[in-house]
Design a protein around this motif. Structure first.
Motif, short mmCIF file in Angstrom:
data_model
loop_
_atom_site.label_atom_id
_atom_site.label_comp_id
_atom_site.label_asym_id
_atom_site.label_seq_id
_atom_site.Cartn_x
_atom_site.Cartn_y
_atom_site.Cartn_z
N PRO A 151 -5.14 99.50 4.89
CA PRO A 151 -5.04 98.71 6.00
C PRO A 151 -4.17 99.13 7.19
CG PRO A 151 -3.67 98.12 4.32
CD PRO A 151 -4.40 99.28 3.79
N PHE A 154 -4.14 97.76 11.19
CA PHE A 154 -2.95 96.73 11.58
C PHE A 154 -1.92 97.35 12.24
CE2 PHE A 154 -5.31 94.91 7.78
CZ PHE A 154 -6.44 94.24 8.53
N LEU A 193 -5.64 88.28 5.43
CA LEU A 193 -4.93 87.87 6.74
C LEU A 193 -4.74 86.46 6.62
CD1 LEU A 193 -7.71 89.49 9.15
CD2 LEU A 193 -5.67 90.31 8.18
N PHE A 213 -1.62 90.43 9.32
CA PHE A 213 -1.75 90.90 8.01
C PHE A 213 -0.66 90.43 7.15
CE2 PHE A 213 -0.54 94.88 5.57
CZ PHE A 213 -1.83 94.94 4.47
N TYR A 218 -2.04 91.23 0.20
CA TYR A 218 -2.75 92.73 0.06
C TYR A 218 -2.22 93.09 -1.21
CZ TYR A 218 -4.00 97.44 0.74
OH TYR A 218 -4.42 98.82 0.54
#
Length: 230
Positions: A151, A154, A193, A213, A218
């Motif tokens: 990720p 972001f 998100l 984020f 996550y």
């Protein structure tokens, strides 16, 4: 400090060159500067500098990034080492390249004037000194690979972003369009998100909701045996 066991071996310089990416006007940009000294004075160059005797190559890269961006904690990653004989016409220099992801909202534009630098669209990259064009190609290839698996996309934003902006960034990195529905479905499926109750109305009256984020979500996403895919 080293005790000089290799005093009879050849010495040469170690440099770091930084491919500094920024997202601006729906395009991926790179920060370039006019080289201030010979050889190749006045030609376009990446941001770089030499590694000091008492610092690691990572610390040297952080030093260069801070000098040209005044930002700390920037996401950066080593691209590779470049040591072809004669690659730098000034001396025997081995350069270690890094790419970095800069949040343009936090970028001090006065720095560009101070270093005769400017943001250049990745699609309009000029001829750079030495092997810097190759460094950019390698960095972009690595960035695309990492964006698809981690990720890090972001990192381009200052906390919040809209889904249209995220899609624009993805398309700028890969230089290809993506289906809006499939893109948003893939993001929604991961559930990493959080939606904010505020909109960006700079592009339309209807506006677009901001998201951010969520690192905790996550982590849980990975712990449940899932993997990031964008």
């Amino acid at each position: 400090m080293p005790t000089g066991f290799y005093s009879h071996d050849t010495k040469f310089l170690v440099a770091v060159d930084c491919i500094i990416f920024g997202f601006k006007d729906k395009e991926l940009n790179i920060l370039l500067t006019r080289r201030p000294l010979e050889p190749n004075k006045g030609e376009w160059s990446l941001m770089g500098g030499f590694m000091d005797e008492n610092e690691s190559v990572d610390k040297a890269a952080e030093k260069v990034l801070y000098r040209y961006t005044r930002q700390q904690g920037i996401y950066m990653e080593q691209v590779g080492a470049y040591g072809e004989i004669g690659r730098d016409t000034g001396d025997r220099v081995v350069s270690v390249a890094y790419y970095a992801l800069v949040r343009l909202e936090e970028f001090d534009t006065s720095l560009a004037k101070a270093f005769d630098a400017k943001w250049v669209n990745i699609r309009e990259l000029p001829k750079l000194i030495f092997d810097h064009n190759l460094m950019v190609e390698d960095a972009l290839r690595l960035l695309r690979y990492k964006v698809s698996l981690q990720p890090i996309i972001f990192e381009f934003f200052d906390e919040k972003f809209t889904l249209p902006a995220l899609q624009d960034l993805w398309e700028a990195i890969y230089q290809m369009p993506v289906d809006k529905r499939n893109f948003r479905k893939k993001i929604a499926t991961m559930g990493i998100l959080d939606k904010l109750e505020v909109k960006d109305k700079s592009s339309s009256k209807r506006g677009a909701f901001y998201y951010f984020f969520n690192q905790k979500k996550y982590t849980e996403f990975l712990e449940n045996g899932n993997r990031f895919s964008l």
